[in-house]
Structures are given as C-alpha cells and as structure tokens.
Design an enzyme around this catalytic site. Structure first.
Site, PDB file in Angstrom:
ATOM      1  N   GLY A  25     -68.509 -25.671 -28.423  1.00  0.00           N
ATOM      2  CA  GLY A  25     -69.673 -26.546 -28.409  1.00  0.00           C
ATOM      3  C   GLY A  25     -70.284 -26.712 -27.029  1.00  0.00           C
ATOM      4  N   SER A  62     -72.406 -25.195 -21.662  1.00  0.00           N
ATOM      5  CA  SER A  62     -72.076 -24.433 -22.862  1.00  0.00           C
ATOM      6  C   SER A  62     -70.606 -24.054 -22.844  1.00  0.00           C
ATOM      7  CB  SER A  62     -72.927 -23.161 -22.943  1.00  0.00           C
ATOM      8  OG  SER A  62     -74.283 -23.479 -23.130  1.00  0.00           O
ATOM      9  N   LEU A  63     -69.931 -24.259 -23.984  1.00  0.00           N
ATOM     10  CA  LEU A  63     -68.511 -23.931 -24.113  1.00  0.00           C
ATOM     11  C   LEU A  63     -68.254 -22.924 -25.225  1.00  0.00           C
ATOM     12  CD1 LEU A  63     -67.091 -27.564 -23.818  1.00  0.00           C
ATOM     13  CD2 LEU A  63     -67.196 -25.838 -22.008  1.00  0.00           C
ATOM     14  N   GLY A  64     -69.268 -22.148 -25.592  1.00  0.00           N
ATOM     15  CA  GLY A  64     -69.091 -21.165 -26.650  1.00  0.00           C
ATOM     16  C   GLY A  64     -68.736 -21.831 -27.969  1.00  0.00           C
ATOM     17  N   ALA A  65     -67.655 -21.367 -28.595  1.00  0.00           N
ATOM     18  CA  ALA A  65     -67.241 -21.918 -29.885  1.00  0.00           C
ATOM     19  C   ALA A  65     -66.789 -23.364 -29.780  1.00  0.00           C
ATOM     20  CB  ALA A  65     -66.119 -21.071 -30.473  1.00  0.00           C
ATOM     21  N   GLY A 107     -77.839 -20.264 -25.757  1.00  0.00           N
ATOM     22  CA  GLY A 107     -78.023 -21.214 -24.663  1.00  0.00           C
ATOM     23  C   GLY A 107     -79.490 -21.517 -24.412  1.00  0.00           C
ATOM     24  N   ASP A 108     -80.346 -20.516 -24.594  1.00  0.00           N
ATOM     25  CA  ASP A 108     -81.783 -20.722 -24.404  1.00  0.00           C
ATOM     26  C   ASP A 108     -82.332 -21.712 -25.428  1.00  0.00           C
ATOM     27  OD1 ASP A 108     -81.538 -18.757 -22.461  1.00  0.00           O
ATOM     28  OD2 ASP A 108     -82.104 -17.153 -23.847  1.00  0.00           O
TER      29      ASP A 108
END
Length: 319
Positions: free
Chosen positions: A221, A216-219, A247-248
């Site tokens: 993607g 996960s890279l937040g904004a 993330g879930d």
C-alpha cells in the site's frame, strides 16, 4: 487548474506476450504507443477524472512527432516546448501468464540551456491559472542540478503548492527547495537518503522542508508521513495487472485534492492508494479503473507505531 511538468517525457510502447522467456523469441500483436512520462500520466488520469489540467513538456525528433500526434489525439490539454534532441522511448513487456511487467526506459537526452529556459518560461506563463504544480519524473542525464529547485521556486513564488515525484539526488533537492508533497517509493527513498527505515527516511525529507511524503510500498500500500502524523493504507488482496503508472495515479489523486484545497493526509492517502490500485487493473499507464471507489472503501487504514512499522515487501513499484 493542475499544471504538470514532465522534464523527461517518453513515448511509451507496450507489448503483451503469453510468457516472457529470457533470451527467447516472442510473438505479440501490434504494440500500443502512448505519449508518456510520469507527469503526462498524472495529467491523463486527472483529466479523465474531470479535473482541469495542462501538461507541459518537451518534444523532439521523429519520436517526438509521434509523441505529439498521440497526445493531440488524446484530448489532454498540453503545451509542447520543441527541442532538438529525440524524445526518448519507454518499453513495457507484459507477461500475461505471470501477470507482471518488464520495463526498459531509455535515459533521454538533455535539452540545451536555451530549451530549458523556454520550458521554464512556459511554466511561469501558465502559473497564474494554476492551483497546484506537479513536477514528475526523472531528469535526463546532464540536466542542470538547479532545474528542479528553480521549477519549485517559481511555483512557490506564485503561491502555488508543488508536488514533486522524482528520485536520487533530485529528491533531496526537491525537499530542500520546499516542495509541499514528495512521492517516492521505498527503494527510491532509501537510495536517496541512505536511511533504511521508511518512516525515518520520510521524516528526513520533512526536516528538509517538505510538508507531506506519500510513500509507495508496492503490495503493502502507501504511507502518508508528516512531521506529526503517520497513516498507512493498504488492500488485503494483492492485485494482478500492470503496475506501470500506479504511482503516477497516486500523484494525480493528491493533485486533484490539493487543487480542491484538501490538506488532510488521511483523505489524500485514501484517494491516492485507491487510484494507484485502480491503475494496476488497467493495461496502460495513465488510466485507472472505475473500480477505484470500491477499492477506496476496501482499504485498511491505520496509524501504526513509527518505531515498529516495517513493510513486508521491498516497496518497489513502477511509479
């Protein structure tokens, strides 16, 4: 069936305020309580999208009674292992003006060895019907170091692929134990491996035994990293909302596809990124917006050069 295990469940409490002011007094409408924890969120999303699931977790004390009652009302199939310690709480305060969320997670209390054994026995009993095993979330302080590797081992012994979403030293233990898929965010990956470069950090987990790392890279993607492939997916626009459980939702997408026999990292990445984004649009963790199909079509998907890839943001999320 997708079998999820939540070692450290929580009663998730969510309040929405006009604006969160540090040190201030706030008024809010009645908060919402929901049986949560990362594995529970995975089970909720997968169940809502039509997958057959069973959520295994623990429950204890008066908070545990509320947890169990809400879970029963939710309709999500589950098996609760009773424990003496109080189920923890997780508090999310949503700032309506700024569109962000402040989260306070209780650490949780460690069950006894006998209670952990009961949880493990429950998982072993259910594995013959499972197509994938998801172990998701933090471990309470004092939990045995061997717990996560044991859960992964019983899954592998049963021929069931294991998806693990955890952090800290447990992330490394999950890789060493041979979890098929790991799902950290960039901050968790750097903390666990000591490697700042996200691709190098992910491939260090591959070298330990994982087959796929969803990062996960937040904004920015999400990345899908294997020993030989690197795929990046992101939306052009940043979505405002509640990132708790994003993330879930990505893990749920991966689990649903794995249960269907899909192993292509790009297909998994597209669905996981879309479901994560769709979760941000919903007020509570464990739900995704029906807009996920449109979001999946809007994704920009590429295979960047590993040597030059750098995410623009820190990669922190609330997964």
């Amino acid at each position: 069936m997708i079998l999820t295990v939540t070692p450290n469940p929580a009663l998730d409490l969510t309040w929405r305020v006009d604006r969160l002011v540090e040190g201030g007094t706030h008024r809010a409408d009645a908060g919402i309580g929901r049986a949560g924890g990362k594995g529970m969120n995975v089970a909720r999303v997968a169940h809502a999208e039509g997958a057959v699931v069973l959520a295994v977790t623990t429950s204890g004390g008066r908070v545990g009674e509320e947890f169990a009652a809400e879970l029963g009302a939710s309709g999500v199939p589950h098996a609760l292992v009773p424990v003496a310690a109080e189920t923890r709480r997780s508090i999310a305060v949503v700032d309506e003006t700024r569109g962000d969320t402040t989260i306070i997670n209780e650490r949780g209390a460690n069950p006894s060895d006998v209670e952990w054994a009961a949880l493990l026995a429950e998982v072993v009993e259910r594995l013959p019907s499972a197509r994938v095993l998801v172990i998701s979330g933090s471990l309470p302080p004092g939990a045995p170091d061997a717990l996560l590797p044991m859960l992964i081992a019983v899954g592998r012994d049963a021929g069931v692929p294991v998806i693990a979403d955890t952090s800290g030293p447990a992330l490394l233990r999950a890789a060493d134990a041979g979890a098929a898929v790991l799902k950290p965010n960039a901050a968790e990956l750097a903390e666990a491996t000591g490697i700042i470069d996200p691709v190098e950090g992910a491939r260090s987990l591959i070298a330990r035994g994982a087959k796929l790392v969803l990062l996960s890279l937040g904004a920015d993607g999400m990345l899908a990293v294997t020993a030989s492939d690197l795929v990046h997916a992101r939306l052009d626009e940043r979505l405002a909302g509640n990132p708790t459980g994003a993330g879930d939702a990505g893990v749920a997408a991966c689990a649903v596809l794995y249960a269907e026999g899909v192993r292509d990292p790009e297909i998994i990445l597209r669905r996981a990124t879309a479901w994560s984004a769709a979760a941000v649009l919903m007020p509570l963790a464990g739900d995704i917006s029906p807009r996920w199909t449109a979001l999946e079509q809007q994704l920009r998907v590429s295979r960047p050069d590993p040597a030059s890839f750098r995410p623009a943001s820190s990669g922190k999320d609330s997964s």
